[in-house]
Design an enzyme around this catalytic site. Structure first.
Site, mmCIF file in Angstrom:
data_model
loop_
_atom_site.group_PDB
_atom_site.id
_atom_site.type_symbol
_atom_site.label_atom_id
_atom_site.label_comp_id
_atom_site.label_asym_id
_atom_site.label_seq_id
_atom_site.Cartn_x
_atom_site.Cartn_y
_atom_site.Cartn_z
ATOM 1 N N GLU A 165 0.806 -1.216 0.000
ATOM 2 C CA GLU A 165 0.000 0.000 0.000
ATOM 3 C C GLU A 165 0.847 1.277 0.000
ATOM 4 O O GLU A 165 0.824 2.061 0.957
ATOM 5 C CB GLU A 165 -0.952 -0.004 1.198
ATOM 6 C CG GLU A 165 -1.932 -1.169 1.171
ATOM 7 C CD GLU A 165 -2.943 -1.131 2.313
ATOM 8 O OE1 GLU A 165 -2.841 -0.230 3.182
ATOM 9 O OE2 GLU A 165 -3.831 -1.999 2.341
ATOM 10 N N GLU A 361 -5.060 -8.667 1.352
ATOM 11 C CA GLU A 361 -5.690 -8.300 2.622
ATOM 12 C C GLU A 361 -7.171 -8.096 2.373
ATOM 13 O O GLU A 361 -7.561 -7.445 1.406
ATOM 14 C CB GLU A 361 -5.111 -7.004 3.211
ATOM 15 C CG GLU A 361 -3.693 -7.087 3.708
ATOM 16 C CD GLU A 361 -3.219 -5.756 4.298
ATOM 17 O OE1 GLU A 361 -4.076 -4.967 4.776
ATOM 18 O OE2 GLU A 361 -2.009 -5.515 4.288
#
Length: 452
Positions: A165, A361
């Site tokens: 991320e 995730e």
């Protein structure tokens, strides 16, 4: 629904180093920007830190045993850069290498594939003091670290991601200030994002040259969040498009196409960073990825703020606002909208060259209550997992090449600036004793993935 997934689908769960390891002063580990940030008054809930976290460093064997009991085929974890290289470059910490080798060896012995992330936001403090991700040298620091990790662990680990991320590292870390190092300059966020993405490509190239294996899978993990307009108005569409450019296409285009989208180049001009960013550098260092990791929790809806001019990048924005999602919210204030996951998976398939996708995730934070018998019933988390897995199955049936799913997270952990208030785990953590208790959602996930 289990039968809707391929037989060789990779089932796993995930954590990250600063959120679970603890032992921040043990085994030769150096300080990271998250150590500094969390120990700065006012930065985290109640001043909570990752000093102990889930104490995974000292409970490694126990946690691998829990993973084996859950029946997962893979475990995604991150390597703490300052545990491997305490000052970020140069000397390698033998104790850090030994810890990750033991982790990988125990996983393999349990029949679980180790999936390693190189950077989950814990930049060594020594490198931050030299400019951090704003420094032109930062991609080279990162590529040195990547080659070191691959050389030390590549005989055990063949599934790697460079960055987790990078939007969070850059825009939350350098523009919004809610993540380490706590900067609040939008221009700096664009510079950090550029260096992160150059670093991703440089690191991928170095890893391909270091301890190569035919089983190697090298990629990046992006949190691609659908940015939808709150209404059909042109103003709301422009606000959503601006957020989408910063949140999604900036990173997906630089990772998968080797260049910036026009909307982001215009923002480089607007924020005066063209003299700090060599946009052509991305194409020069471009390395194709073997897969794309996609993290998904929610979707965002944007509305234009009355009286504003051209939209600025969210969250460093004074002209667009997030609209509260409909329905029930998780602890994080996020909506439960699995349709956004299926939508984003189709978008990646339709807009980019074919590439295998792993959901790296996906999960939810809810208040968990222990029953008198010690069990922890969390039906909302089970429903969340079930509905999002159905969305993944739908995308696969629609031709999207999804090859794995990692539930976030294995265990309740340090949730960054939220401290320990947000509980995402399939396993409950008692912070007083360190005891672990598998929640009903953990048993549900086990039964689902092991069902023949």
């Amino acid at each position: 629904m289990r039968e809707r997934f391929p037989a060789d689908f990779l089932w796993g769960t995930a954590t990250s180093a600063y959120q679970v390891e603890g032992a921040v002063r043990d085994g030769g580990r150096g300080p990271s920007i998250w150590d500094t940030f969390s120990h700065t008054p006012g930065r985290t809930r109640n001043g909570e830190t990752g000093d102990v976290a889930a104490d995974h460093y000292h409970r490694l064997a126990e946690d691998v045993g829990i993973l084996a009991g859950l029946g997962v085929s893979a475990y995604r974890f991150s390597i703490a850069w300052p545990r491997l290289m305490p000052r970020g470059t140069g000397a390698v910490n033998a104790a850090g290498v030994a810890f990750y080798r033991e982790l990988a060896e125990r996983l393999l012995e349990a029949g679980i594939r180790p999936v390693a992330t190189l950077y989950h936001w814990d930049l060594p403090e020594a490198l931050h003091e030299q400019g951090g991700w704003l420094a032109p040298e930062s991609p080279e620091w990162f590529s040195e670290y990547a080659a070191t990790a691959k050389g030390a662990l590549g005989d055990l680990i063949t599934f790697w991601s460079t960055l987790n991320e990078p939007w969070c590292s850059s825009f939350l870390g350098y523009a919004e200030g809610s993540h380490a190092p706590g900067g609040k300059e939008p221009a700096d966020a664009f510079v950090a994002a550029h260096h992160l993405m150059v670093g991703h490509h440089r690191a991928t190239a170095e890893m391909r040259r270091t301890a190569p294996s035919p089983d190697d899978r090298l990629g990046i993990v992006l949190n691609l969040i659908p940015a939808w307009p709150a209404t059909d108005s042109e103003e709301d569409r422009r606000a959503a498009d601006a957020a989408d450019a910063v949140q999604n296409t900036l990173f997906a285009d630089t990772a998968l196409r080797g260049g910036y989208p026009d909307a982001v180049r215009a923002m480089h001009e607007r924020f005066g960073v063209t003299d700090r960013i060599d946009a052509g550098r991305i194409a020069e260092v471009f390395e194709p990825s073997d897969y794309l990791g996609l993290n998904y929790y929610n979707l965002n809806r944007f509305a234009h703020r009355s009286g504003a001019d051209a939209p600025a990048p969210w969250p460093a924005s004074d002209d667009s606002v997030l609209v509260r999602p409909p329905g029930e919210l998780t602890q994080m204030g996020w909506g439960v909208e699995p349709e956004g996951l299926a939508w984003m998976l189709r978008r990646v398939r339709d807009e980019y060259d074919p590439i295998p996708i792993y959901i790296c995730e996906n999960g939810s934070a809810y208040d968990d209550e222990r029953a008198a018998d010690g069990s922890i019933a969390d039906p909302k988390r089970i429903a969340y997992l079930r509905d999002h897995l159905a969305a993944v199955a739908e995308a696969i049936e629609d031709g999207v090449d999804v090859r794995g799913y990692f539930a976030w997270s294995l265990i309740d952990n340090f949730e960054w600036s939220h401290g320990y208030a947000m509980t995402f785990g399939l396993v409950h953590l008692d912070h007083g004793t360190g005891n672990r208790t598998i929640k009903d959602s953990g048993f549900w996930y086990r039964d689902f993935i092991t069902r023949a």
